[in-house]
Scaffold this active site. Structure first.
Site, PDB file in Angstrom:
ATOM      1  N   SER A 266       0.845  -1.198   0.000  1.00 17.18           N
ATOM      2  CA  SER A 266       0.000   0.000   0.000  1.00 17.18           C
ATOM      3  C   SER A 266       0.878   1.246   0.000  1.00 17.18           C
ATOM      4  O   SER A 266       1.650   1.473   0.933  1.00 17.18           O
ATOM      5  CB  SER A 266      -0.894   0.010   1.239  1.00 17.18           C
ATOM      6  OG  SER A 266      -1.449   1.295   1.391  1.00 17.18           O
TER       7      SER A 266
ATOM      8  N   HIS B 115      -1.312  -1.318  -4.262  1.00 24.21           N
ATOM      9  CA  HIS B 115      -2.566  -0.948  -3.604  1.00 24.21           C
ATOM     10  C   HIS B 115      -2.581   0.562  -3.363  1.00 24.21           C
ATOM     11  O   HIS B 115      -1.657   1.117  -2.771  1.00 24.21           O
ATOM     12  CB  HIS B 115      -2.662  -1.714  -2.280  1.00 24.21           C
ATOM     13  CG  HIS B 115      -3.958  -1.555  -1.561  1.00 24.21           C
ATOM     14  ND1 HIS B 115      -5.100  -2.230  -1.914  1.00 24.21           N
ATOM     15  CD2 HIS B 115      -4.302  -0.795  -0.490  1.00 24.21           C
ATOM     16  CE1 HIS B 115      -6.090  -1.906  -1.105  1.00 24.21           C
ATOM     17  NE2 HIS B 115      -5.624  -1.030  -0.229  1.00 24.21           N
TER      18      HIS B 115
ATOM     19  N   ASP C 274      -4.766   3.684  -1.817  1.00 19.74           N
ATOM     20  CA  ASP C 274      -5.851   4.018  -0.891  1.00 19.74           C
ATOM     21  C   ASP C 274      -6.371   5.424  -1.139  1.00 19.74           C
ATOM     22  O   ASP C 274      -5.693   6.409  -0.850  1.00 19.74           O
ATOM     23  CB  ASP C 274      -5.344   3.893   0.549  1.00 19.74           C
ATOM     24  CG  ASP C 274      -5.121   2.443   0.945  1.00 19.74           C
ATOM     25  OD1 ASP C 274      -6.099   1.680   0.924  1.00 19.74           O
ATOM     26  OD2 ASP C 274      -3.975   2.081   1.247  1.00 19.74           O
TER      27      ASP C 274
ATOM     28  N   MET D 287      -8.954   8.251  -0.167  1.00 22.53           N
ATOM     29  CA  MET D 287      -9.780   8.648   0.988  1.00 22.53           C
ATOM     30  C   MET D 287     -10.275  10.078   0.812  1.00 22.53           C
ATOM     31  O   MET D 287      -9.540  10.931   0.304  1.00 22.53           O
ATOM     32  CB  MET D 287      -8.957   8.560   2.267  1.00 22.53           C
ATOM     33  CG  MET D 287      -8.302   7.203   2.486  1.00 22.53           C
ATOM     34  SD  MET D 287      -7.471   7.136   4.075  1.00 22.53           S
ATOM     35  CE  MET D 287      -6.588   5.583   3.933  1.00 22.53           C
TER      36      MET D 287
ATOM     37  N   HIS E 214      -8.406   1.121  -3.860  1.00 21.30           N
ATOM     38  CA  HIS E 214      -9.335   0.965  -2.739  1.00 21.30           C
ATOM     39  C   HIS E 214     -10.021   2.312  -2.513  1.00 21.30           C
ATOM     40  O   HIS E 214      -9.406   3.244  -1.998  1.00 21.30           O
ATOM     41  CB  HIS E 214      -8.516   0.516  -1.518  1.00 21.30           C
ATOM     42  CG  HIS E 214      -9.301   0.323  -0.264  1.00 21.30           C
ATOM     43  ND1 HIS E 214      -8.701   0.032   0.936  1.00 21.30           N
ATOM     44  CD2 HIS E 214     -10.638   0.369  -0.016  1.00 21.30           C
ATOM     45  CE1 HIS E 214      -9.634  -0.079   1.875  1.00 21.30           C
ATOM     46  NE2 HIS E 214     -10.811   0.129   1.323  1.00 21.30           N
TER      47      HIS E 214
ATOM     48  N   MET F  37     -12.247   4.673  -0.695  1.00 19.34           N
ATOM     49  CA  MET F  37     -12.922   4.980   0.574  1.00 19.34           C
ATOM     50  C   MET F  37     -13.531   6.357   0.426  1.00 19.34           C
ATOM     51  O   MET F  37     -13.115   7.331   1.067  1.00 19.34           O
ATOM     52  CB  MET F  37     -11.897   4.919   1.723  1.00 19.34           C
ATOM     53  CG  MET F  37     -11.459   3.497   2.041  1.00 19.34           C
ATOM     54  SD  MET F  37      -9.932   3.418   2.988  1.00 19.34           S
ATOM     55  CE  MET F  37      -8.752   3.379   1.654  1.00 19.34           C
TER      56      MET F  37
ATOM     57  N   MET G 136     -11.483  -5.863   5.485  1.00 17.93           N
ATOM     58  CA  MET G 136     -10.665  -4.926   6.264  1.00 17.93           C
ATOM     59  C   MET G 136     -10.362  -5.565   7.624  1.00 17.93           C
ATOM     60  O   MET G 136     -11.268  -5.988   8.337  1.00 17.93           O
ATOM     61  CB  MET G 136     -11.418  -3.606   6.496  1.00 17.93           C
ATOM     62  CG  MET G 136     -11.594  -2.732   5.272  1.00 17.93           C
ATOM     63  SD  MET G 136     -10.067  -2.345   4.391  1.00 17.93           S
ATOM     64  CE  MET G 136      -9.092  -1.508   5.653  1.00 17.93           C
TER      65      MET G 136
ATOM     66  N   ASP H 208      -6.626  -6.487   4.403  1.00 13.35           N
ATOM     67  CA  ASP H 208      -5.990  -5.161   4.420  1.00 13.35           C
ATOM     68  C   ASP H 208      -6.046  -4.579   5.831  1.00 13.35           C
ATOM     69  O   ASP H 208      -7.128  -4.386   6.380  1.00 13.35           O
ATOM     70  CB  ASP H 208      -6.765  -4.268   3.428  1.00 13.35           C
ATOM     71  CG  ASP H 208      -6.177  -2.872   3.283  1.00 13.35           C
ATOM     72  OD1 ASP H 208      -5.084  -2.612   3.832  1.00 13.35           O
ATOM     73  OD2 ASP H 208      -6.817  -2.048   2.602  1.00 13.35           O
TER      74      ASP H 208
END
Ligand code: DX5
Ligand code: ZN
Length: 221
Positions: free
Chosen positions: A12, A37, A39, A41, A70, A72, A141, A179
């Site tokens: 990540s 990966h 992330d 957000m 991913h 979010m 998660m 994760d």
């Protein structure tokens, strides 16, 4: 413990040095990472803000491995196409992110990316029963989403086992990822429970030797 099949490793980028993001992405590819990966957000769905499609676009020329994104964010639909155009290969959306997740997954498929579904720690495995026929990836998660460097929640192992059974019943080729708080001690627990892809932020980018770190996560030594 019986011999476990080594998992794929998806470092990540969240734990990388953002001032050298391109180099950091290339470094884990060279070190043996299977996927990168990413992330995303929004400060609304989770209490942290990271980056958007422009970051993926900037990183894309530096690496060939799949971008495992991913999301979010909430709402999510408006941003699917920009992320695919920027180079996303997998788009993972939270089952908790809205009432029309099935439509979101269909949209991801139509855009030519692999759709994935994510479950927060408080969400039961049954919540995803109706999307098992469309997803290519399921992400459990093992921390509350939002930050790297948190502690693995062992309570999620039973959920991983149940979802592995659900996958077997479909007969479909679905990847099961974990994760959060994954390191050389927790990875074998997750893999023994049925995970076949592990995300690792701190356990890769927090180490001096990325190749050694990835090898350790795959070999459980
Ligand atoms: C947390 C993110 C994770 C995070 C994992 O919301 O989804 O991908 O980067 O970091 P570690 O491996 O340090 O727990
Ligand atoms: Zn993540």
């Amino acid at each position: 413990m019986p011999k476990l099949t080594p998992p794929l490793v998806a470092p990540s980028l969240l734990s990388a040095d953002f001032s050298r993001a391109g180099e950091e992405a290339a470094a884990v590819e060279k070190a043996g990472a299977d996927w990168l990966h990413l992330d995303v957000m929004d400060g609304h769905f989770v209490p942290n803000i990271t980056f958007g499609p422009l970051m993926l676009q900037a990183l894309r020329p530096h690496v060939k491995i799949p971008f495992d994104v991913h999301l979010m964010i909430q709402p999510v639909d408006l941003f699917l196409e920009p992320f695919v155009k920027a180079g996303a290969n997998h788009l993972l959306v939270h089952i908790e992110s809205g009432p029309h997740v099935y439509r979101t997954l269909q949209h991801i498929q139509a855009l030519g990316a692999k759709p994935g579904i994510v479950l927060c720690p408080a969400t039961p495995p049954e919540a995803i029963s109706e999307v098992m026929g469309i997803v290519d990836i399921i992400l459990v998660m093992t921390v509350n989403p939002g930050f790297g460097g948190q502690q693995f929640l062992p309570s999620q192992l039973e959920k991983i086992r149940k979802i592995r059974e659900m996958i077997e019943k479909t007969g479909r080729d679905i990847r099961l990822m974990v994760d959060g708080g994954i390191n050389h001690e927790t990875a074998p627990l997750a893999v023994a429970a049925g995970a076949d892809v592990i995300v690792a932020g701190t356990a890769v980018y927090g180490q001096k030797d990325y190749a050694e770190a990835i090898k350790r996560l795959k070999s459980f030594s």
